[in-house]
Write an enzyme that holds these catalytic residues in place. Structure first.
Site, short mmCIF file in Angstrom:
data_model
loop_
_atom_site.label_atom_id
_atom_site.label_comp_id
_atom_site.label_asym_id
_atom_site.label_seq_id
_atom_site.Cartn_x
_atom_site.Cartn_y
_atom_site.Cartn_z
N CYS A 1 -2.31 8.79 3.96
CA CYS A 1 -2.09 8.31 2.60
C CYS A 1 -3.34 8.39 1.74
O CYS A 1 -3.25 8.30 0.52
CB CYS A 1 -1.55 6.89 2.62
SG CYS A 1 -2.64 5.72 3.46
N GLU B 1 0.88 -1.17 0.00
CA GLU B 1 0.00 0.00 0.00
C GLU B 1 0.91 1.22 0.00
O GLU B 1 1.64 1.45 0.96
CB GLU B 1 -0.90 -0.03 1.24
CG GLU B 1 -1.88 1.12 1.30
CD GLU B 1 -1.39 2.22 2.21
OE1 GLU B 1 -0.94 3.26 1.67
OE2 GLU B 1 -1.42 2.05 3.43
#
Length: 285
Positions: A56, A22
């Site tokens: 993020c 990720e």
């Protein structure tokens, strides 16, 4: 970052270890069509400036029409004051930048941008604070090649780009790497559907930000430059488990297996083709 991802994959490949990555990226927020400006401003401010933008999946930049931008800016200013007060630097609910290095990186972006700072822009290096009378910082009139578009901002700086047509804004998004999350704010289902169908991203959320990754029933992960694989809830179990294929057979109907045994003939080939066709319900293999 992609450099870190390559290092992880390279290290894992030595032991043939599967990985899930990720990576983040520049998550866009498209605002088009009819919209509740007040609600949009509140959700955008929360999602963007939560943890001072150090998330993020924070909206990295906004795409909207000039009319929407002009309506959105005063709403953003009011919401920022509503959330963080008239003296935001003293507000306990406003986070600080994680390190001096990242503070310097963010200030350099503000120095290099060709856009116009319309909210915030002031800073306190010792306190690692970026903001102003109404924090944090909103920038308009920057170009596609601006410093603020060179990398993931990961901080309390929000660029707003004006693109009059939805299709053009979709092209804008698709010219860049696939983001970890993509947001669209609109009361029009056709706008939401168009953006969802014509873009690619790790996750997608309409009329809100960040909250999609909190739902254990939805897989969370990236695609392309924003990562691969997914996790959360049952998806974590699926990702980190091996799906072992198991077939249990007995010894019955062994005569039927002669079709697959040598010697091979045209008749055997014809029957084998029939048993493996979609029309057949017979499975001998």
């Amino acid at each position: 970052s992609q450099a870190v991802a390559r290092s992880v994959v390279q290290a894992a490949s030595v032991y043939l270890t599967p990985v899930t990555l990720e990576l983040g990226g520049k998550c866009p927020c498209l605002i088009y069509g009819r919209i509740n400006i007040q609600a949009a401003a509140q959700r955008l401010v929360w999602a963007k400036f939560f943890n001072a933008g150090q998330s993020c999946v924070a909206p990295d930049y906004v795409l909207c029409t000039e009319a929407t931008r002009d309506a959105l800016l005063p709403a953003l200013s009011n919401v920022l004051e509503q959330f963080y007060g008239k003296e935001p630097q003293k507000c306990p609910d406003l986070s600080r930048i994680v390190s001096a290095r990242h503070f310097t990186r963010l200030m350099k972006l503000l120095e290099q941008t060709k856009g116009k700072v319309v909210i915030g822009g002031e800073s306190d290096q010792e306190d690692k604070y970026i903001g102003g009378p109404r924090p944090p910082t909103v920038v308009v009139d920057a170009g596609d090649d601006d410093a603020l578009m060179a990398e993931e901002i990961f901080g309390p700086i929000l660029p707003i780009f004006t693109v009059e047509e939805l299709e053009k804004s979709i092209e804008f998004v698709n010219r860049h790497e696939k983001p970890l999350a993509l947001y669209v704010f609109s009361d029009e289902s056709s706008v939401v559907k168009t953006v969802m169908e014509k873009t690619s991203s790790g996750g997608f959320c309409s009329n809100d930000g960040i909250v999609h990754m909190t739902l254990p029933g939805l897989p969370f992960g990236g695609v392309g430059a924003s990562g691969w694989g997914s996790y959360h809830g049952r998806w974590s179990f699926e990702t980190f488990s091996h799906r072992r294929a198991c077939m249990m057979r007995g010894w019955a109907l062994e005569r039927l297996n002669t079709l697959r045994y040598p010697p091979y003939t045209e008749d055997k080939l014809k029957w084998l083709r029939w048993t493996t066709s979609q029309q057949s319900s017979c499975s001998l293999m």
